[in-house]
Enzyme design. Structure first.
Site, PDB file in Angstrom:
ATOM      1  CG  HIS A  92     -54.830 -93.987  38.527  1.00 25.57           C
ATOM      2  ND1 HIS A  92     -54.917 -94.811  39.622  1.00 25.57           N
ATOM      3  CD2 HIS A  92     -55.584 -92.901  38.809  1.00 25.57           C
ATOM      4  CE1 HIS A  92     -55.697 -94.257  40.533  1.00 25.57           C
ATOM      5  NE2 HIS A  92     -56.111 -93.088  40.063  1.00 25.57           N
ATOM      6  CG  ASP A 171     -53.986 -90.903  48.152  1.00 24.28           C
ATOM      7  OD1 ASP A 171     -54.392 -89.746  47.940  1.00 24.28           O
ATOM      8  OD2 ASP A 171     -54.509 -91.909  47.643  1.00 24.28           O
ATOM      9  NE  ARG A 178     -58.160 -84.209  47.665  1.00 24.29           N
ATOM     10  CZ  ARG A 178     -57.868 -85.030  46.643  1.00 24.29           C
ATOM     11  NH1 ARG A 178     -57.185 -86.119  46.824  1.00 24.29           N
ATOM     12  NH2 ARG A 178     -58.261 -84.730  45.427  1.00 24.29           N
ATOM     13  CB  SER A 193     -54.444 -88.054  45.342  1.00 27.92           C
ATOM     14  OG  SER A 193     -55.226 -89.214  45.371  1.00 27.92           O
ATOM     15  CE  LYS A 197     -54.413 -93.194  44.579  1.00 26.96           C
ATOM     16  NZ  LYS A 197     -55.683 -92.663  44.957  1.00 26.96           N
TER      17      LYS A 197
HETATM   18  N1  URA Z   1     -58.354 -90.338  41.881  1.00 24.01           N
HETATM   19  C1  URA Z   1     -57.409 -90.394  42.867  1.00 24.01           C
HETATM   20  O1  URA Z   1     -56.731 -91.416  43.052  1.00 24.01           O
HETATM   21  N2  URA Z   1     -57.238 -89.294  43.630  1.00 24.01           N
HETATM   22  C2  URA Z   1     -57.947 -88.162  43.446  1.00 24.01           C
HETATM   23  O2  URA Z   1     -57.715 -87.209  44.161  1.00 24.01           O
HETATM   24  C3  URA Z   1     -58.933 -88.116  42.431  1.00 24.01           C
HETATM   25  C4  URA Z   1     -59.122 -89.231  41.656  1.00 24.01           C
END
Ligand code: URA
Length: 444
Positions: A92, A171, A178, A193, A197
């Site tokens: 990620h 999220d 956000r 966040s 995930k």
């Molecule tokens: N990527 C994400 O998945 N969440 C965030 O808050 C910022 C970047």
């Protein structure tokens, strides 16, 4: 607003907001109450925004951030991939400009025998999203169900899907809020966040690519290190092998910025070409994943295996399998020239000779959004064809009249504005300038 939480206790969301406003530590129950209430629609956006802003201003302890992560992961289904494949891996990025790494790393690592099950995101502000890039291939589906996700992972060893499954829905909702309330740049909110995930998607190994620089959410190295450390600790606490690399995002990664243009650059790289900085970044990230997943003894050997796989064409073949499995038309993979092009493609030449001292990645990302390649609001349609090809890197010596960049646009007015913005994003020096590093370290 008063809601019963699952523990037969009543809480008031306004008191939780006030507590955070006054810099006190929230309890696990209070955080669960907020996450459940917001996901369920009992807590309205205006109170969730107030709490997000209080968190942005006053921070969260590691305990609070871990509670927030787990509450968001548990807001939907939590997949257990150990029952599907041994050792599924995930990667990620915290978000950057020109960052199409997943398009190359996922098939490369999968072609080396390590299953990659990944839930990707869409563009956020000035930073691009993997799903938008993939969806520039007609027919590509990023709304797989959990059954489809599991079946495809088992069958071909690679999945790149969106947050359509019931994974970390809290999220999904909070992230969108956000984005429009100025509360993205908060270390605990970004950490929870991303990690919610990752935990919900079920991979046993997680590689985090924490971007740092002008075109990243973390603009200074200390903040990026803090974010990386926090996410690695949360991952470990949840029993996931988690490592973070800190990588540069002061200039765009590779040359292409814009959905279809980035897809084409990823395809060039899968075909053994592509810009050297982008290719190197993909090989390094793949090397780490192969080492963490036990396919290689260490990251150096992992990089070599990844390089051989890329050279052999197996990574490209895996990408083709992935696109086909998710409904995409593979004629566009075989012949990227078939992809739709923008109406106007302008070449802009260097206005002077000298060394490139800076290419402001954020300005380049914002220009791609201005051209229509990103969204100002979540519901905005996206133009896959537009974007920028930045021809040089910081440290390059460029002569006046050489091509500096190309703009792909569908609107003449936006094209003129984009040219001006990208010219302004380039700073020049008469003296030689050191190239930027690709990495600033690793947190494990
Ligand atoms: N990527 C994400 O998945 N969440 C965030 O808050 C910022 C970047």
């Amino acid at each position: 607003m008063r809601i019963d939480c699952g523990r037969n206790k009543t809480m008031r969301i306004v008191e939780i907001i006030i507590k955070k406003r006054d810099k006190a530590e929230l309890t696990q129950e209070e955080i669960e109450f907020f996450v459940q209430g917001y996901t369920g629609g009992e807590i309205p956006d205006y109170q969730a925004s107030a709490l997000a802003m209080a968190i942005l201003l006053n921070g969260m302890t590691t305990r609070e951030t871990t509670a927030m992560t787990l509450a968001m992961a548990n807001s939907g289904e939590v997949l257990d991939l150990t029952k599907v494949v041994p050792n599924a891996v995930d990667k990620h990025s915290t978000g950057g400009v020109g960052d199409k790494t997943s398009l190359v790393v996922a098939p490369t690592v999968a072609a080396c025998g390590l299953p990659v099950g990944k839930m990707s995101g869409r563009g956020l502000g000035f930073s691009g999203g993997t799903l938008d890039k993939l969806e520039s291939i007609p027919g590509f589906r990023s709304d797989l169900t959990p059954d489809e996700f599991i079946h495809q992972l088992k069958r071909i060893g690679v999945v790149l899907t969106g947050q359509s499954m019931n994974l970390a829905p809290a999220d999904g909702k909070l992230y969108a809020l956000r984005d429009v309330t100025g509360t993205v740049q908060s270390i605990p909110l970004i950490a929870s966040s991303i990690m919610s995930k990752k935990i919900a998607a079920g991979a046993q190994v997680v590689l985090l690519d924490v971007k740092v620089g002008k075109g990243a959410f973390m603009t200074d190295l200390e903040a990026a290190r803090k974010l990386a450390r926090l996410m690695v600790n949360i991952g470990k606490l949840c029993g996931r092998k988690t490592v973070a690399i800190l990588s540069d995002m002061n200039q765009p990664l590779g040359q292409a910025v814009g959905n279809s243009l980035e897809l084409q650059e990823a395809l060039e790289t899968l075909n053994g070409n592509g810009p050297s900085d982008f290719r190197e970044h993909c090989l390094v990230a793949s090397g780490y994943l192969l080492a963490l997943g036990g396919v290689a003894r260490n990251r150096i050997q992992g990089r070599k295996i990844a390089e051989a796989t890329l050279r052999s064409g197996k990574a490209l073949a895996k990408f083709r399998e992935l696109i086909k499995a998710q409904g995409g038309d593979i004629r566009y993979v075989d012949k990227p020239d078939l992809l739709e092009r923008s109406k106007y493609i302008a070449e802009v030449v260097a206005p002077r000779s000298g060394y490139i001292a800076e290419i402001d990645a954020r300005q380049v990302g914002e220009t791609a959004v201005l051209l229509g390649g990103g969204r100002a609001k979540k519901s905005d349609p996206i133009d896959y064809t537009v974007g920028i090809i930045v021809r040089h890197k910081v440290g390059d010596r460029v002569n006046a009249g050489e091509t500096l960049f190309n703009i792909h646009a569908n609107d003449k007015g936006k094209l003129t504005l984009a040219k001006q913005k990208i010219l302004e994003a380039h700073c020049w020096s008469d003296e030689p300038v050191k190239p930027l590093p690709l990495y600033y370290g690793i947190i494990s």
